[in-house]
Design a protein around this motif. Structure first.
Motif, mmCIF file in Angstrom:
data_model
loop_
_atom_site.group_PDB
_atom_site.id
_atom_site.type_symbol
_atom_site.label_atom_id
_atom_site.label_comp_id
_atom_site.label_asym_id
_atom_site.label_seq_id
_atom_site.Cartn_x
_atom_site.Cartn_y
_atom_site.Cartn_z
ATOM 1 N N SER A 136 2.684 -0.338 -3.712
ATOM 2 C CA SER A 136 2.545 -1.253 -2.543
ATOM 3 C C SER A 136 2.054 -2.434 -3.223
ATOM 4 O O SER A 136 1.226 -2.680 -3.715
ATOM 5 N N LEU A 169 4.856 1.529 0.087
ATOM 6 C CA LEU A 169 5.547 2.768 -0.514
ATOM 7 C C LEU A 169 4.574 3.822 -0.527
ATOM 8 O O LEU A 169 3.562 4.099 -1.397
ATOM 9 N N LEU A 180 13.177 2.877 -7.574
ATOM 10 C CA LEU A 180 13.108 2.912 -6.177
ATOM 11 C C LEU A 180 14.099 2.201 -5.504
ATOM 12 O O LEU A 180 14.130 2.085 -4.246
ATOM 13 N N TYR A 192 10.210 0.178 -10.107
ATOM 14 C CA TYR A 192 10.667 -0.574 -9.124
ATOM 15 C C TYR A 192 12.203 -0.416 -9.106
ATOM 16 O O TYR A 192 12.943 -0.030 -7.857
ATOM 17 N N ASP A 225 4.887 6.849 -0.765
ATOM 18 C CA ASP A 225 5.156 8.050 -2.002
ATOM 19 C C ASP A 225 4.683 7.611 -3.276
ATOM 20 O O ASP A 225 4.198 8.393 -4.092
#
Length: 960
Positions: free
Chosen positions: A830, A823, A761, A758, A825
């Motif tokens: 998610s 998400l 990201l 995370y 990708d």
């Protein structure tokens, strides 16, 4: 060295089998003869003749360390220490635990005048001793050097010293014995047993000094490959994947081990249809394989890349690979790669509509066929003949094409080559499809699907999805055929067979029924309900299966002209610039290419997938933006979708009060309720709307029976969000993204924190949402008996504890108001945010992910994720949207209320409170209450501001 012959042959045959190198197949007797002759010649110092024979062995298998060691033996006798060193360096790449290469490295040290270093290497070699006669091999080599006066005194000294050396080989023999046992288990496809035994291999190799790192990963990849190729697919994939992930970026690992691990992993990814990731793996491996002394592995990696480019329809890129294969084959004088190069070029040009390209295709394929037949490459010749059959069809020899294919299919099935048979079955079906002989195409697609379903059953969840995607064209063609022939029953079965399959199978784990028949589904419908199953057949076209309680219909709607008009009017900037440049308006079916104006005979060619995606994105943006200046274009877009999706079946659904929608692809992200009818009304004003993933998912939900004696609601909101102490380098490349994807997978499997991912990201401190606190407090006031948890009480560990203790399953409704994130990708990340502290608490990272949600134990009539974008996720062809909605249904929720975009705090509070109030006061179902709340918003009951689609249309209801 005679004692090494048997080991050499076993490795050659094993590697040949795993790499599927038909051009290297030689009888075992031939290999023995060549190897023994080379050995005898080197002992006589006839190095030129020995080297020629060794090159023959290299042509059979260029990746066996003892062959490289014998090359070095020859070059030391010739006095070429540089070449000897080159081959010995390569042996370390291939695995550092073979006695003879280490022994030859010691001999090289003697030639360099470093006798003490030579003795150290001899001691190292002795820990890899397998047979007592290995010592004879040492003395044979030294006698040869002495006989031909090559450092004779040093080697005589070593001969006298060797008997005094005592080195234990027990650790290595334990590792070798365990690896042999693991390989034997792998050949029997005994996955769990092989994995368990191989752990002992790694333990033993780690005890060596130095550690056998290259050997460990090479053996791991080989055992994994044996499992995979012998049918233990997932167990093999686990070992192969681990070998690849731990070697590809590791500077301490040799080029060969990196390349071979990547080859096996790409083969697995290709097999399950994950072409994009497989291509990335090959591209990472090719620079390493090209540094090897043998280029066989480079050729195999290029072949794998070609297969995956073909699977993605990237034919221009595949032409480049075909030329690389052909050049490699010519340079190596290798007819197998020559034939493959011609075949790749031919099959790439084959799909073109240009007559010149089709001529090239036939020429290349005929060349490929000639080379394959002349060199007895029967397996490859069959593949080429399948491609040649397409050229027969293109040239009007249709009977010859079908006959060629049918003979080939029968042959492939008799050889248990089902995957190859599927390709050819689909080719025949496709040829009949494009000549509009849909009834003749159907049996071929049905047979291909039947075979693929048998294979798919062997895979685990995620790989079932990936494999289904790779085979999706057969399902789509079959769907199109049923729609074209008006076969409603066939269309129902075809769509249900490809829609939310893995979700259905996971929901019915350990239960017999996983599929709902048309009759059973119709029986579940009420007289005022109609189900609409959508399947996007191509950009601008949709097949619609209409199912009522007593009838079913198949409708095909092609909307190319209307979508092209919309595109050209609103978002084709390049076309508008072209018209300004040339000074006049282009016809609908015209495009400017350079200085020419080209006219398309088929308007469908004017609207592609990228256009369809752009249209969908614009529509979503318009739905979220209620500015008056966009009202006209919004109405145009939403009415266009109505005409595309609802108007074609309007007469079939007339009089029905409720629509059950099963959307496909990008349609999952557009709320049908907001479509504008030809009368200027929102669809929700005329009919109710709810959604389902598939008929079979709906059937499973309908079969669930939960106790009426449950608590009314658990509501959580007002979570607190600190900035995480965990930091990570941001993702700025596809390689970094891939690495984080692998890390997320491993963390999920091991139950570890995802905070590093995370952080990579870009997740920082989240904004506090005071509206979520007011929302759940309002829920508590609206629904008596609600259990409310706010602030730090909205805790991930606490929620999972409630689940583990069975308490979470005792609520009719679970309502979570917080931040949400989709998400695509890294879809497994998610989720929704619980309270996030600076440091983790109770072993939880604070992010409740989709896999974690699916593991909760729910018996809820409804779960509400009152957060942003909780209805989004990654679209997998056929399976649908993999995200939080599926996770909730899988966890046991019979209904899920989620959002399609960022939601407003105030309007959400009104919406949710009103929904619960309607259910409590009128005994409405939750789906009906959601519909009614949308109508109340449209009427302005909550103020003019909230009448816009951005406030009421993001909330959709999936399930019962």
């Amino acid at each position: 060295m005679k004692n090494r012959v048997f080991t050499l042959l076993i490795s050659i045959l094993l590697t040949t089998s795993l790499l599927s190198l038909p051009h290297t197949v030689r009888a075992q007797e031939d290999l023995n003869e060549i190897y023994l002759k080379a050995y005898d010649l080197v002992k006589k110092n006839q190095t030129q003749e020995s080297l020629k024979l060794l090159q023959e062995v290299m042509n059979i298998n260029g990746y066996f360390e003892n062959v490289y060691a014998m090359f070095a033996f020859n070059y030391m006798l010739k006095g070429d220490l540089i070449q000897a060193g080159t081959y010995l360096k390569a042996t370390e790449d291939l695995g550092e635990t073979s006695i003879y290469p280490v022994f030859m490295r010691a001999n090289l040290k003697v030639f360099e005048g470093k006798v003490d270093e030579a003795k150290a290497l001899i001691k190292l070699a002795l820990q890899y001793k397998q047979l007592d006669s290995d010592i004879e091999d040492f003395n044979d080599a030294w006698d040869t050097f002495i006989q031909f006066d090559k450092k004779a005194s040093d080697f005589q000294s070593l001969k006298a010293w060797l008997p005094t050396v005592k080195v234990s080989n027990k650790v290595f023999m334990d590792a070798l014995e365990a690896n042999t046992k693991a390989q034997n288990l792998a050949l029997e496809a005994k996955g769990p047993e092989a994995l368990n035994v191989f752990n002992g291999v790694l333990d033993a190799l780690n005890k060596l000094t130095p550690k056998g790192t290259n050997t460990a990963y090479k053996w791991q990849a080989e055992v994994g490959a044996s499992l995979f190729y012998n049918g233990a697919i997932e167990a093999g994939a686990q070992l192969i994947g681990n070998a690849y992930k731990n070697t590809i970026s590791n500077n301490e690992i040799g080029d060969y081990v990196k390349a071979i691990s990547a080859y096996y992993y790409s083969d697995y990814l290709n097999y399950i249809g994950n072409f994009q990731l497989g291509q990335q793996v090959v591209d990472q491996a090719l620079p390493y394989s090209k540094r090897l002394l043998s280029l066989d592995l480079t050729g195999q990696l290029l072949l794998k890349k070609s297969s995956m480019l073909s699977g993605q329809g990237l034919n221009q890129e595949n032409i480049a690979v075909g030329n690389q294969l052909l050049q490699l084959g010519n340079n190596m004088k290798n007819p197998y790669f020559q034939a493959q190069g011609y075949n790749t070029l031919g099959s790439s040009y084959l799909v073109s509509t240009d007559p010149a390209d089709r001529t090239k295709a036939k020429q290349y394929l005929e060349q490929a066929n000639t080379v394959a037949i002349n060199n007895n490459f029967g397996y490859l010749a069959e593949t080429i003949q399948g491609n040649l059959a397409i050229t027969y069809w293109q040239s009007g020899q249709r009977d010859k094409a079908v006959q060629t294919y049918q003979t080939l299919i029968n042959s492939l099935l008799s050889q248990n080559r089902e995957q190859d048979a599927i390709v050819n079955l689909n080719n025949v079906g496709t040829m009949f499809f494009f000549t509009e002989e849909y009834a003749r195409a159907i049996p071929y697609f049905e047979k291909a699907i039947s075979i693929s379903e048998e294979f798919r059953a062997q895979l685990d969840g995620q790989n079932r999805i990936t494999y289904l995607q790779s085979q999706l064209s057969a399902y789509q063609f079959l769907t199109y055929c049923y729609a074209r022939t008006g076969n409603g029953t066939g269309l129902f079965n075809s769509i249900d067979q490809q829609r939310a399959r893995v979700l259905t199978e996971r929901m019915t784990l350990n239960k017999k029924a996983t599929k709902t028949t048309l009759e059973k589904f119709q029986a579940s419908l009420k007289s005022d309900e109609v189900a609409l199953f959508y399947s996007l057949t191509e950009p601008g076209a949709v097949a619609i299966n209409v199912v009522t309680k007593d009838k079913t219909y198949a409708i095909l709607k092609e909307f190319f002209k209307e979508f092209t008009e919309l595109k050209q009017r609103y978002f084709d900037k390049a076309r508008n610039e072209d018209m300004q440049r040339i000074g006049f308006k282009l016809p609908l079916n015209a495009r400017v290419v350079g200085d020419r104006i080209l006219m398309e005979n088929d308007i469908a060619n004017m609207f592609n997938q990228e256009d369809f995606e752009t249209l969908g994105e614009l529509t979503r943006e318009l739905l979220q933006d209620d500015k008056p200046e966009y009202a006209e274009i919004k109405t145009k877009f939403l009415n266009t979708y109505y005409k595309f999706l609802i108007e074609p079946v309007a007469n079939l659904i007339a009089g029905k009060k409720k629509l059950i929608i099963s959307p496909d692809g990008l349609l999952n992200f557009i709320p049908f309720e907001a479509l504008i009818t030809n009368q200027g009304r929102y669809l929700i004003e005329d009919v109710g709307v709810r959604y389902m993933q598939s008929a079979s998912v709906g059937g499973v939900i309908n079969s669930r029976k939960y106790s009426a004696d449950r608590k009314p609601m658990l509501a959580m909101g007002g979570a607190l969000y600190d900035e995480m102490s965990t930091k990570a380098d941001p993702i700025r490349s596809s390689e970094r993204l891939q690495k984080m994807n692998f890390l997320a997978e491993e963390n999920a499997m091991q139950g570890l924190s995802q905070r590093e991912v995370y952080a990579a990201l870009g997740f920082g401190k989240m904004n506090y949402l005071p509206g979520t606190l007011r929302e759940v407090e309002t829920m508590a006031a609206t629904v008596p008996g609600t259990d409310v948890y706010t602030g730090l009480q909205m805790d991930e560990a606490f929620l999972k504890q409630l689940s583990a203790e069975g308490k979470l399953a005792n609520y009719k409704v679970v309502h979570l108001a917080t931040h949400g994130f989709a998400l695509p990708d890294i879809p497994q990340l998610s989720g929704v945010a619980m309270s996030i502290l600076k440091d983790e608490k109770d072993g939880e990272d604070g992010y409740l992910t989709a896999p974690e949600i699916s593991s909760l134990k729910l018996n809820a009539d409804l779960v509400v994720l009152s957060a942003c974008e909780t209805g989004l996720g990654k679209i997998y062809g056929g399976e649908g949207v993999m995200g939080l909605t599926q996770s909730l249904i899988l966890a046991g929720a019979n209904g899920a209320a989620v959002s399609l975009w960022a939601v407003n705090d105030a309007s959400t509070m009104y919406f949710m409170a009103g929904m619960y109030e309607l259910v409590g006061k009128t005994n409405m179902t939750y789906a009906d209450a959601i519909d009614d709340m949308k109508r109340r918003f449209i009427k302005g009951e909550f103020g003019e501001t909230f009448k816009g689609t951005g406030f009421w249309s993001p909330f959709i209801h999936y399930g019962n």
